[in-house]
Design a protein around this motif. Structure first.
Motif, short mmCIF file in Angstrom:
data_model
loop_
_atom_site.label_atom_id
_atom_site.label_comp_id
_atom_site.label_asym_id
_atom_site.label_seq_id
_atom_site.Cartn_x
_atom_site.Cartn_y
_atom_site.Cartn_z
N LYS A 1 5.59 -44.25 20.89
CA LYS A 1 6.36 -43.43 19.98
C LYS A 1 7.17 -42.42 20.75
N SER B 1 11.23 -42.97 20.57
CA SER B 1 12.20 -41.99 19.98
C SER B 1 13.08 -41.39 21.30
N VAL C 1 9.66 -40.20 15.31
CA VAL C 1 8.11 -40.28 15.50
C VAL C 1 7.53 -40.75 14.45
N PRO D 1 6.08 -43.01 11.46
CA PRO D 1 6.26 -44.18 11.26
C PRO D 1 6.87 -44.51 9.89
N GLY E 1 11.09 -51.13 19.14
CA GLY E 1 9.76 -50.69 18.70
C GLY E 1 8.66 -51.78 19.04
#
Length: 388
Positions: free
Chosen positions: A241, A245, A276, A278, A320
């Protein structure tokens, strides 16, 4: 006189004593709740540097392991482990220090300046909003009562917005004051993290030794397996993450620079940090960003909405999945469930860590269920239970 100890009655006596102690503790906790709360606050104040230190060590361990395994071991040849460990720690903390210094030197002043300009110009922006609404209403054929109702609501929104902007700067200043007050804890935490990372294998062996002494081999292996599983899922999620990000923040900054968007550093920071979280992260970051630009230029706010939509689609479908892969391992329903539950009880921290923690619980429970089904001779695939 020799006492004849009976195991049955000894066990009963021990349980009775534990119940009595627990009852007395509960009674004292209820009666002396204020003193207990002060005692707990003092206890957590003492532990705060250690909590910070363990958290920093856990996060920096990924950086240190990367340098130790992929760079120093290759270049060092037959260098001793202690030398490799020292160099990896040195490079890790130098790298992190450089990142922090660059952030405070270049990014943070730009964010603070954007916020100051936004607050300074906010009354003018609200007046511009009033003018735009009046212009829109004058070109629309509506009844006078509806026009008055719209103007009233716009005035209420404008007043609340000005109040929020007026009160935001003190909150912003208090935030940095609290950071300054916590510098000592951060320094202690930094020192503690160095000690932990320098001898992390020793801490692991110490914990394993304690578990082996207190529990059976089977329970010790089970606990260590759960710890390794938790570290694997949580570590992959956090590192993934952060990288994701950072990439999203870079792409957002380039897109906002090309379109000459106002407050681009502030908007990039908001979108990058909230990414960050979800599932809800993109929405949490998009709404305030669009509203900030909407007050300045409605057309650019529309462009910002399109940019954010494109970037989030790119993140959700390409970036992602490539970075995070299958590190979560739970369906969208359980992601939503864990976010709402953890966010309700633990706020932003719960929304960030709720998903990987629930993924760990989901994995452990699923493995236990499958083991029980296997022992009973039943299938483990859920599709086998459709027509049973």
């Amino acid at each position: 006189m020799k006492i004849d100890w009976n195991k049955k009655y000894t066990t009963i006596a021990i349980y009775a004593l534990l119940v009595i102690c627990a009852s007395i503790s509960f009674y004292l906790a209820v009666v002396q709740f204020t003193k207990l709360s002060e005692l707990l606050n003092s206890f957590f104040t003492i532990l705060k540097p250690f909590i910070i230190g363990f958290s920093m060590a856990y996060l920096l361990n990924f950086v240190q392991s990367f340098f130790e395994r992929n760079i120093l071991r290759i270049s060092s040849g037959k260098m001793k482990l202690k030398v490799v460990r020292f160099l990896s720690l040195l490079v890790t903390y130098i790298t992190v220090s450089i990142v922090i210094v660059l952030f405070f030197k270049f990014v943070l002043p730009q964010i603070a300046e954007s916020i100051s300009i936004l607050i300074r110009d906010f009354p003018m922006i609200v007046n511009n909003l009033y003018h735009q609404v009046d212009k829109f209403i004058s070109n629309v054929d509506i009844s006078p009562s509806a026009r008055d109702a719209i103007n009233t609501q716009v005035n209420i929104i404008g007043k609340k917005s000005i109040d929020f902007a007026t009160n935001f700067m003190p909150y912003f200043a208090n935030f940095f004051v609290n950071i300054v007050k916590g510098v000592w804890n951060l320094v202690l935490g930094l020192i503690i993290s160095i000690y932990i990372l320098a001898d992390k294998e020793g801490f692991y062996c110490l914990c394993k030794k304690f578990l082996s002494a207190m529990l059976t081999d089977e329970r010790t292996d089970r606990i260590l397996y759960i710890v390794r599983l938790s570290n694997d899922i949580l570590g992959k999620f956090i590192v993934g993450k952060i990288i994701d990000s950072a990439i999203i923040a870079f792409i957002t900054f380039m897109a906002l620079s090309i379109t000459n968007m106002p407050y681009k550093i502030l908007l990039t920071f908001i979108i990058g940090v909230t990414n960050v979280i979800p599932f809800f992260g993109p929405f949490i970051g998009a709404v305030p960003s669009i509203f900030i630009v909407l007050f300045v230029d409605p057309v650019k706010a529309l462009w910002l909405s399109i940019i954010i939509l494109i970037i989030q689609q790119l993140d959700g479908n390409v970036i992602g999945p490539k970075i995070l892969g299958g590190s979560i391992g739970i369906s969208s329903f359980w992601i939503l469930f864990s976010l709402l539950l953890a966010g309700k009880f633990f706020g932003i921290v719960g929304m960030v860590l709720g998903v990987p923690v629930f993924a760990i619980i989901h994995t452990i429970v699923g493995e236990n269920v499958n083991d029980r089904l296997i022992k009973k001779g039943l299938p483990t695939d859920k599709r086998e239970y459709e027509n049973r």
